[in-house]
Design an enzyme around this catalytic site. Sequence first.
Site, mmCIF file in Angstrom:
data_model
loop_
_atom_site.group_PDB
_atom_site.id
_atom_site.type_symbol
_atom_site.label_atom_id
_atom_site.label_comp_id
_atom_site.label_asym_id
_atom_site.label_seq_id
_atom_site.Cartn_x
_atom_site.Cartn_y
_atom_site.Cartn_z
ATOM 1 N N ASN A 174 8.192 -5.335 -0.820
ATOM 2 C CA ASN A 174 8.048 -4.273 0.170
ATOM 3 C C ASN A 174 6.573 -4.248 0.552
ATOM 4 O O ASN A 174 5.739 -3.745 -0.206
ATOM 5 C CB ASN A 174 8.471 -2.913 -0.398
ATOM 6 C CG ASN A 174 8.382 -1.825 0.670
ATOM 7 O OD1 ASN A 174 7.763 -2.022 1.714
ATOM 8 N ND2 ASN A 174 8.995 -0.674 0.402
ATOM 9 N N ALA A 219 2.986 -0.746 4.919
ATOM 10 C CA ALA A 219 2.477 -0.790 6.294
ATOM 11 C C ALA A 219 2.013 -2.183 6.712
ATOM 12 O O ALA A 219 1.965 -2.491 7.915
ATOM 13 C CB ALA A 219 1.340 0.214 6.446
ATOM 14 N N HIS A 264 12.655 -2.406 2.877
ATOM 15 C CA HIS A 264 12.056 -1.174 3.397
ATOM 16 C C HIS A 264 12.938 -0.034 2.928
ATOM 17 O O HIS A 264 14.167 -0.056 3.166
ATOM 18 C CB HIS A 264 11.991 -1.180 4.927
ATOM 19 C CG HIS A 264 11.203 -2.334 5.448
ATOM 20 N ND1 HIS A 264 9.836 -2.377 5.392
ATOM 21 C CD2 HIS A 264 11.607 -3.509 5.985
ATOM 22 C CE1 HIS A 264 9.426 -3.526 5.881
ATOM 23 N NE2 HIS A 264 10.479 -4.237 6.247
ATOM 24 N N GLU A 323 12.971 -9.047 1.629
ATOM 25 C CA GLU A 323 12.084 -7.953 2.061
ATOM 26 C C GLU A 323 12.834 -6.629 1.954
ATOM 27 O O GLU A 323 14.013 -6.558 2.314
ATOM 28 C CB GLU A 323 11.687 -8.227 3.517
ATOM 29 C CG GLU A 323 10.810 -7.182 4.180
ATOM 30 C CD GLU A 323 10.576 -7.514 5.669
ATOM 31 O OE1 GLU A 323 11.135 -8.517 6.189
ATOM 32 O OE2 GLU A 323 9.840 -6.752 6.317
ATOM 33 N N PRO A 356 0.788 -1.223 0.000
ATOM 34 C CA PRO A 356 0.000 0.000 0.000
ATOM 35 C C PRO A 356 0.823 1.279 0.000
ATOM 36 O O PRO A 356 1.855 1.366 0.673
ATOM 37 C CB PRO A 356 -0.831 -0.099 1.284
ATOM 38 C CG PRO A 356 -0.182 -1.149 2.100
ATOM 39 C CD PRO A 356 0.490 -2.085 1.147
ATOM 40 N N ASN A 357 0.341 2.218 -0.776
ATOM 41 C CA ASN A 357 0.880 3.581 -0.875
ATOM 42 C C ASN A 357 2.189 3.680 -1.650
ATOM 43 O O ASN A 357 2.658 4.785 -1.925
ATOM 44 C CB ASN A 357 1.035 4.221 0.524
ATOM 45 C CG ASN A 357 -0.294 4.307 1.235
ATOM 46 O OD1 ASN A 357 -1.232 4.862 0.682
ATOM 47 N ND2 ASN A 357 -0.400 3.728 2.418
ATOM 48 N N TYR A 388 10.875 8.752 1.478
ATOM 49 C CA TYR A 388 10.838 7.680 0.476
ATOM 50 C C TYR A 388 11.541 8.030 -0.838
ATOM 51 O O TYR A 388 11.545 7.213 -1.758
ATOM 52 C CB TYR A 388 9.373 7.297 0.202
ATOM 53 C CG TYR A 388 8.674 6.758 1.445
ATOM 54 C CD1 TYR A 388 9.015 5.517 1.968
ATOM 55 C CD2 TYR A 388 7.702 7.510 2.107
ATOM 56 C CE1 TYR A 388 8.399 5.023 3.110
ATOM 57 C CE2 TYR A 388 7.074 7.027 3.250
ATOM 58 C CZ TYR A 388 7.425 5.785 3.746
ATOM 59 O OH TYR A 388 6.820 5.296 4.875
ATOM 60 N N ARG A 435 12.394 4.921 13.117
ATOM 61 C CA ARG A 435 11.139 5.676 12.994
ATOM 62 C C ARG A 435 10.221 5.371 14.187
ATOM 63 O O ARG A 435 10.685 4.919 15.225
ATOM 64 C CB ARG A 435 10.494 5.345 11.641
ATOM 65 C CG ARG A 435 11.390 5.748 10.465
ATOM 66 C CD ARG A 435 10.746 5.488 9.128
ATOM 67 N NE ARG A 435 9.549 6.308 8.944
ATOM 68 C CZ ARG A 435 8.647 6.103 7.982
ATOM 69 N NH1 ARG A 435 8.819 5.113 7.123
ATOM 70 N NH2 ARG A 435 7.596 6.891 7.881
ATOM 71 N N ARG A 492 4.976 11.004 -2.503
ATOM 72 C CA ARG A 492 4.630 10.828 -1.097
ATOM 73 C C ARG A 492 5.873 11.010 -0.222
ATOM 74 O O ARG A 492 6.869 10.313 -0.409
ATOM 75 C CB ARG A 492 4.103 9.409 -0.943
ATOM 76 C CG ARG A 492 3.938 8.907 0.454
ATOM 77 C CD ARG A 492 3.845 7.386 0.435
ATOM 78 N NE ARG A 492 3.601 6.858 1.747
ATOM 79 C CZ ARG A 492 4.005 5.662 2.155
ATOM 80 N NH1 ARG A 492 4.662 4.854 1.334
ATOM 81 N NH2 ARG A 492 3.747 5.252 3.369
HETATM 82 C C1 DHK Z 1 6.951 1.750 3.528
HETATM 83 C C2 DHK Z 1 5.764 2.106 4.110
HETATM 84 O O1 DHK Z 1 4.723 2.436 3.355
HETATM 85 C C3 DHK Z 1 5.611 2.169 5.561
HETATM 86 O O2 DHK Z 1 4.306 1.892 5.988
HETATM 87 C C4 DHK Z 1 6.594 1.294 6.303
HETATM 88 C C5 DHK Z 1 8.081 1.222 4.318
HETATM 89 C C6 DHK Z 1 8.004 1.526 5.778
HETATM 90 C C7 DHK Z 1 9.409 1.568 3.667
HETATM 91 O O3 DHK Z 1 10.295 2.123 4.324
HETATM 92 O O4 DHK Z 1 9.577 1.251 2.484
HETATM 93 O O5 DHK Z 1 6.520 1.535 7.666
#
Ligand code: DHK
Length: 146
Positions: free
Chosen positions: A75, A78, A101, A99, A11-12, A24, A108, A19
């Site tokens: 990835n 959340a 991140h 995995e 998600p996202n 990111y 964080r 974002r």
């Molecule tokens: C990405 C997200 O969207 C967060 O919800 C995670 C992760 C961290 C990232 O660092 O890629 O907490």
Amino acid sequence: MAKTILIINGPNLNLLGEREPEVYGHKTLLDIESECRVITEKYSFKLIAKQSNHEGELIDAIQEARKSAAGIVINPGAYSHTSVALRDAIASVDVPVVEVHISNIHAREEFRHYSFISAVVDGVICGCGTDGYQYAIQRLISLLVH
Ligand code: DHK
């Protein structure tokens, strides 16, 4: 037929580039996928990229990959911190899984420190920015070709 590596984003992550760029980065998901494809092509792997904001769709993608992929980079966004269902899906996969991140989740908020996924994957790349995807692909390839 070329073996397939699957990149799954949760998600996202479709909003990468727009974002919270201070967290990111500035690259889009398409930029990242193209960078990864340069590496996979060099080693004659085919890259398939999937992104979903929906937990069940991510689980479906993982279940399909049980039959079709040589390895997975994921990835979970959340869902890393919430989803036992995603963890169980990954645990059912026999191929190597790495995995990613983008941010350093340990630096964080506390709710991001624990990932349900990390215990069932072959490696975790965390806090290396969007370059982490390329490191994850490299790691998968070294697991797959040696
Ligand atoms: C990405 C997200 O969207 C967060 O919800 C995670 C992760 C961290 C990232 O660092 O890629 O907490």
